[in-house]
Design an enzyme around this catalytic site. Sequence first.
Site, mmCIF file in Angstrom:
data_model
loop_
_atom_site.group_PDB
_atom_site.id
_atom_site.type_symbol
_atom_site.label_atom_id
_atom_site.label_comp_id
_atom_site.label_asym_id
_atom_site.label_seq_id
_atom_site.Cartn_x
_atom_site.Cartn_y
_atom_site.Cartn_z
ATOM 1 N N SER A 218 0.841 -1.196 0.000
ATOM 2 C CA SER A 218 0.000 0.000 0.000
ATOM 3 C C SER A 218 0.882 1.255 0.000
ATOM 4 C CB SER A 218 -0.956 -0.046 1.185
ATOM 5 O OG SER A 218 -1.984 0.898 1.046
ATOM 6 N N ASP A 370 -8.625 -6.602 -4.760
ATOM 7 C CA ASP A 370 -8.264 -5.289 -4.235
ATOM 8 C C ASP A 370 -9.043 -4.213 -4.984
ATOM 9 O OD1 ASP A 370 -7.067 -2.973 -3.302
ATOM 10 O OD2 ASP A 370 -5.028 -3.732 -3.480
ATOM 11 N N HIS A 403 -7.909 -5.539 -0.388
ATOM 12 C CA HIS A 403 -6.633 -4.835 -0.228
ATOM 13 C C HIS A 403 -5.857 -5.266 1.013
ATOM 14 C CE1 HIS A 403 -3.804 -1.482 -0.696
ATOM 15 N NE2 HIS A 403 -4.007 -1.170 0.579
#
EC number: 2.3.1.31
Length: 445
Positions: A218, A370, A403
């Site tokens: 991320s 995601d 995610h």
Amino acid sequence: MRPVRPGQEIPPRAETPRVFDLSLPDLPLEAGARVAPHLVRGWWWGPPEDLAWLQSRARVHSEEATREGRLRVVRRTASELRDAASDARRIGLRRTPDPVPTVLLVHALTGDMNAGGEGGWWAPVIGHGRPLDPSRVRLLCFNNLGSCYGTSGPADEGFPLRTDDTRFGPSPVLPKGDLRLDERSLPATITPWDQARSILAALDALGVDEVALVIGGSLGGMVVLCLAALAPERFQRMVPIATAEAASAWAVGWNHVARQAILLDPEYPESPRRGLELARQLATLTYRAEAGLEALQPRPQAWSSRALYPVESYLEYQGTKLEARFDARAYLALLGAMDHHDLTRVPTPSGGPGVDRIRASTLTVGIDRDALFPPEHMKNLSRRLRAQGLHAEYAALCSVHGHDGFLIEWDALAPLLVRALALPPGVGRDARLSSTAGVRARKTS
């Protein structure tokens, strides 16, 4: 931990994880502000011979302080900052013990430097007999610039403000009644380039010239890409997970709404507790996928007009939990860092696209469900790196949770880390120097 087979070499015992502080040179930020003093808090886990080296370079916390400091917000006055910087200043000349390879981990948005050990955000894959084994590699993780867990950030008194973003001229003077935000209440702009430069300064202070593997997901993956572009000769392998070469309009849009929840809280900037809770609730929805939420927070069998649905209680819990362990101004700074991520904008004299500067062998990891950073981002990056003649592989991490899968799917993640450690080294410093020498020879012939 895996049992030792008869005749198998027993690896040396690793020390317990330790947290440490570094006092670093002032850091000019990309938008024009300046971080001074520049403190970085790091985490280390490695072979026992490392400890004397670390103590010569940094102020190492006790084992007890390391355990107690997990996810604890650090707010320092100006005088406390000066004292901390003085206390952390070291001039030790011990070199890193060889030949232990260094693995650098970069945490996500609201994580801290405690990657492994009890309560660590990647604890299930770090430890003896696990993919990241501290008896075989030196593990480092630094709290990102702008966070609130010991590295310089908006929770500290005197941290620069948006009015200090001098690169873009003076801040506007708002007339009475103007509803635009007063920049005097906002933290200075931080970008992943700034966060990467802070980490590079920390590696310099430790005397770590080469990193065998750098990993992050991320926002952490954004910083990984910036590190590999800023210092291509230092990183042999990299694993960006669930990220992108630049923050998309989709990601920036979600961050904008989350930011407004904080800024419109009537208690901002002193104590926007409800605003921070709502911002986290919104973010949590982007971190999860529909199927995962449906499985964990299903509709109740009995209906009531007054009862909360399970997912509502879940979101309230997530918001309350973050509000209790994070600083709202730091959250704003880190949302902004994610927004400003763009690998085409390299803050170096030579400039140029950041992807063109990368020399590391790469394993890009996309998460199949995601919604925040769809896996196409990582597939495309892998293709681009291969087109440049670099070793680049793509792997899909399958997760019903979306995610956040890289913080949940341990059984799927573990073999990917083993695969990453086995990547061929990138061109590295020697190859880059020999390539440069070849260019010079051709120019002079």
